[in-house]
Design an enzyme around this catalytic site. Structure first.
Site, short mmCIF file in Angstrom:
data_model
loop_
_atom_site.label_atom_id
_atom_site.label_comp_id
_atom_site.label_asym_id
_atom_site.label_seq_id
_atom_site.Cartn_x
_atom_site.Cartn_y
_atom_site.Cartn_z
N GLY A 88 0.68 -1.31 -0.07
CA GLY A 88 -0.20 -0.25 -0.50
C GLY A 88 1.03 1.55 -0.02
O GLY A 88 2.02 1.22 0.81
N SER A 89 0.51 1.84 -0.29
CA SER A 89 1.63 3.15 -0.57
C SER A 89 1.00 4.18 -1.70
O SER A 89 -0.35 4.47 -2.23
CB SER A 89 2.75 3.63 -1.81
OG SER A 89 2.38 2.20 -2.85
N ARG A 90 1.30 5.38 -1.90
CA ARG A 90 0.73 6.27 -3.01
C ARG A 90 1.39 7.66 -3.56
O ARG A 90 2.96 7.37 -3.54
CB ARG A 90 0.09 7.12 -1.85
CG ARG A 90 -0.33 9.40 -2.49
CD ARG A 90 -1.05 9.42 -1.05
NE ARG A 90 -0.67 11.18 -1.31
CZ ARG A 90 -0.53 11.86 -0.02
NH1 ARG A 90 -0.97 11.64 1.26
NH2 ARG A 90 -0.16 13.14 0.07
#
Length: 222
Positions: free
Chosen positions: A185-187
């Protein structure tokens, strides 16, 4: 097709899963436990294969559009003060990637790399307001023909522990080509000129190298 950074992990996982299944078959007497171990091993393999997948996409390259650099959901569209490179106001579009999304980062526009820097940092959840300033991240600036300099930032999330960035200063890059990879999960934040015409909405799902994030402003508004 799988991401090149994940090929060794995939081969190791295949080998490990095969060993686990064979050992379970010969050394676990209880059928229910044997089946449980084998099913869990296969689930792990499927999750690894899904995470490192790298689907090939036909890209309609053009200088007038900024394409999504990743798959995910738009979680922020706002005017911000960019402190690292521009040191002025920009429009920020933030895209959150869940662990099930493709985690390849792709160049949002063709151009020349002017800036590429890695920053070690924390591992706050990717949607935290301070994650773009305090988390592990990389910042890349591309000089484009129509938008001038644009910036994108890979930001590690709470589960991520490694960001891979291919961008090198002075390199000519092509829209939609692989530019890096973020684990779990990241952005990714895009920082664009204030007059950019944003074409996405909050909570919209976007597809890397497919969804248009912004276009050049209409001539009568320039």
């Amino acid at each position: 097709m799988f991401h090149r950074e994940g090929q060794k992990i995939i081969l190791t996982t295949f080998f490990s899963v095969g060993i686990a299944i064979v050992l379970a078959h010969f050394y676990i007497v209880e059928p229910w436990l044997q089946n449980t171990v084998q099913i869990l091993a296969l689930i792990i393999l499927i999750l690894i294969l899904q995470f490192f997948r790298n689907p090939k996409r036909v890209i309609n390259k053009n200088f007038n559009d900024i394409l999504a650099p990743v798959d995910g959901k738009v979680v922020a569209i706002e005017e911000v003060e960019e402190e690292e490179y521009f040191k002025d106001k920009r429009i920020q579009v933030s895209i959150f990637m869940s662990p099930t999304n493709v985690h390849i980062t792709r160049y949002p526009s063709s151009g020349v790399i002017k800036y590429s820097k890695y920053h070690p940092g924390k591992y706050l959840v990717a949607w935290h307001p301070k994650s773009s300033e305090e988390n592990e991240r990389t910042t890349v600036v591309i000089h484009t023909p129509k938008f001038g300099d644009i910036l994108y930032r890979q930001i590690a999330g709470a589960m991520a522990r490694r960001i891979i960035n291919y961008a090198e200063i002075g390199e000519n890059v092509q829209q939609g080509e692989d530019s890096g990879f973020i684990k779990f999960g990241s952005r990714v934040d895009l920082l664009l000129p204030l007059d950019s015409a944003i074409t996405v909405k909050l909570n919209q799902k976007v597809v890397g190298a497919k969804t248009c994030i912004a276009t050049t402003p209409p001539k009568d508004e320039e």
